[in-house]
Design a protein around this motif. Sequence first.
Motif, PDB file in Angstrom:
ATOM      1  N   ASN A 272      -8.234   7.478   7.458  1.00 38.95           N
ATOM      2  CA  ASN A 272      -7.660   6.161   7.744  1.00 38.95           C
ATOM      3  C   ASN A 272      -8.449   5.551   8.897  1.00 38.95           C
TER       4      ASN A 272
ATOM      5  N   LEU B 157       0.408   4.610  -2.262  1.00 42.56           N
ATOM      6  CA  LEU B 157       0.247   5.949  -1.700  1.00 42.56           C
ATOM      7  C   LEU B 157       1.277   6.916  -2.282  1.00 42.56           C
TER       8      LEU B 157
ATOM      9  N   TYR C 198       2.446   9.535   5.859  1.00 37.47           N
ATOM     10  CA  TYR C 198       1.649  10.440   5.015  1.00 37.47           C
ATOM     11  C   TYR C 198       2.331  11.799   4.780  1.00 37.47           C
TER      12      TYR C 198
ATOM     13  N   ASP D 254      -7.750   5.238   3.354  1.00 36.86           N
ATOM     14  CA  ASP D 254      -6.784   4.163   3.617  1.00 36.86           C
ATOM     15  C   ASP D 254      -7.469   3.120   4.504  1.00 36.86           C
TER      16      ASP D 254
ATOM     17  N   LEU E 135      -7.751   2.766  -0.760  1.00 33.04           N
ATOM     18  CA  LEU E 135      -6.507   1.999  -0.655  1.00 33.04           C
ATOM     19  C   LEU E 135      -6.700   0.807   0.272  1.00 33.04           C
ATOM     20  N   ASN E 136      -6.162  -0.323  -0.138  1.00 33.99           N
ATOM     21  CA  ASN E 136      -6.210  -1.502   0.715  1.00 33.99           C
ATOM     22  C   ASN E 136      -5.012  -2.379   0.370  1.00 33.99           C
TER      23      ASN E 136
ATOM     24  N   GLY F 114       0.844  -1.191   0.000  1.00 30.11           N
ATOM     25  CA  GLY F 114       0.000   0.000   0.000  1.00 30.11           C
ATOM     26  C   GLY F 114       0.879   1.241   0.000  1.00 30.11           C
ATOM     27  N   LYS F 115       2.029   1.104   0.606  1.00 28.73           N
ATOM     28  CA  LYS F 115       2.946   2.228   0.720  1.00 28.73           C
ATOM     29  C   LYS F 115       3.339   2.762  -0.658  1.00 28.73           C
TER      30      LYS F 115
ATOM     31  N   ILE G 208      -6.996  12.833   3.602  1.00 29.49           N
ATOM     32  CA  ILE G 208      -6.714  11.428   3.914  1.00 29.49           C
ATOM     33  C   ILE G 208      -7.582  10.988   5.087  1.00 29.49           C
TER      34      ILE G 208
ATOM     35  N   ILE H  57      -6.548  -0.071   5.044  1.00 31.00           N
ATOM     36  CA  ILE H  57      -5.664  -1.223   5.196  1.00 31.00           C
ATOM     37  C   ILE H  57      -5.999  -2.095   6.431  1.00 31.00           C
TER      38      ILE H  57
ATOM     39  N   ALA I 179      -5.289  -0.174  -4.995  1.00 34.12           N
ATOM     40  CA  ALA I 179      -6.253   0.908  -4.817  1.00 34.12           C
ATOM     41  C   ALA I 179      -7.253   0.860  -5.954  1.00 34.12           C
TER      42      ALA I 179
END
Length: 396
Positions: A171, A104, A128, A204, A233-234, A100-101, A169, A206, A250
């Motif tokens: 999360n 992003l 982030y 996000d 995002l996952n 995921g990093k 963002i 995750i 994503a």
Amino acid sequence: MSIISKNLKKIKPSPTISVTQKARELRAAGKDVIGLGAGEPDFDTPDNIKNAAIKAIRSGDTKYTAVDGTPALKRAIIRKFKRENKLKFSSDQITVGTGGKQVLYNTFMATLNKGDEVIIPAPFWVSYPDMVLLAGGKPKIVKCTEQEGFKLTAKKLKKAITKKTKWLILNSPSNPTGVGYTKKEIIDLSKVLIRNRKVFILSDDIYEHVRYDNFNFFTIAQLSKLKERTLTLNGVSKSYAMTGWRIGYAAGPKDIIKAIRKIQSQSTSNPSSISQAAAVEALEGKQGFIKKRASSFQQRRNFVVKSLNNIKGINCLIPNGAFYVFPSCKGLLNKNTKLKTDTDFVKKLLEKSNVAVVQGSAFGMNGHFRISYATSMKNLKKAMIRLKSFCEKLNK
Ligand code: PMP
Ligand code: GLU
């Protein structure tokens, strides 16, 4: 003239990774350190997933693949979104990256112009702001207090939006606090975002599968008016205990997905073909262990929260998910203890009691620290005894 770029001076190495590495080194040097720094499940990757990877190697699935994901993995991701989130996507709305990093990072590189602002509610995951800075953007940090449950309110969101805001963002459940946004809270935020018409949302998700007490997970793209402006995002790292395999993904607007592919085609190309085959099995294979593991995390959460709230000077909210707690140590920062900041607290704790945790300031909130309880009950019990005795000594 320095060989290192000026751009790099804007950022620091990831503090969560630094603490994890430090604990590893101290242990290798023979110290009995308990690491509560690492943000990864202690469980192993399930066997069916490992076997899918072995099969992929044996059958020669070892070549470059499409840059942003094999058709098979994209199909599995599309089915995941449909099955679990009631969201419909086509394959040109999906991107797969090396964790995921990377997704992003690519997103910010692909979308930010110099000075574009990204609203980041604090406490935030350490990467982030630094990713935004690297991409030339401006992190706009909005502090969300403990009284607000560490969550962004509609009022604060409205105030934070300017002409330059490109992203917000979200999360949930969050790293580092573990708190999750309810559907109602997301709808409250969405009213501001729908009115605004411009800001994009990076959700996000995750930690979607690490949640407790029947907490209802809701993701903002489920609101049809915002789906077109949301990138969701996952990844498989946390849900399937696959941190080392490096697969994140994503779903969102086609033009963003295409731009991400362009960057990836000039940088890393595809994520590992073998990991992608394993991720297909993760998403399509048996899912029963996810709930079992979450219930094991829940037991540990209960134990850790209770233990922390029994320590004078420490105060801890009960999180809805992820495997973190974010207690306050403000009650121990005073003249008497000779500790001024959370960083002092964390350093002393490691030095005197061999327990590694991460300072809250790394997540944009002083006076707190993060514990990852993704470790055995045995370790947690030992760690809580050490922490209690450390704090009692400070209190004397
Ligand atoms: N988002 C959050 C909030 C995280 O904690 C992590 C964990 N490092 C990631 C994204 C990225 O995880 P990965 O790169 O392993 O998919
Ligand atoms: N997300 C995890 C953490 O916060 C893994 C380390 C990292 O990538 O920062 O600890």
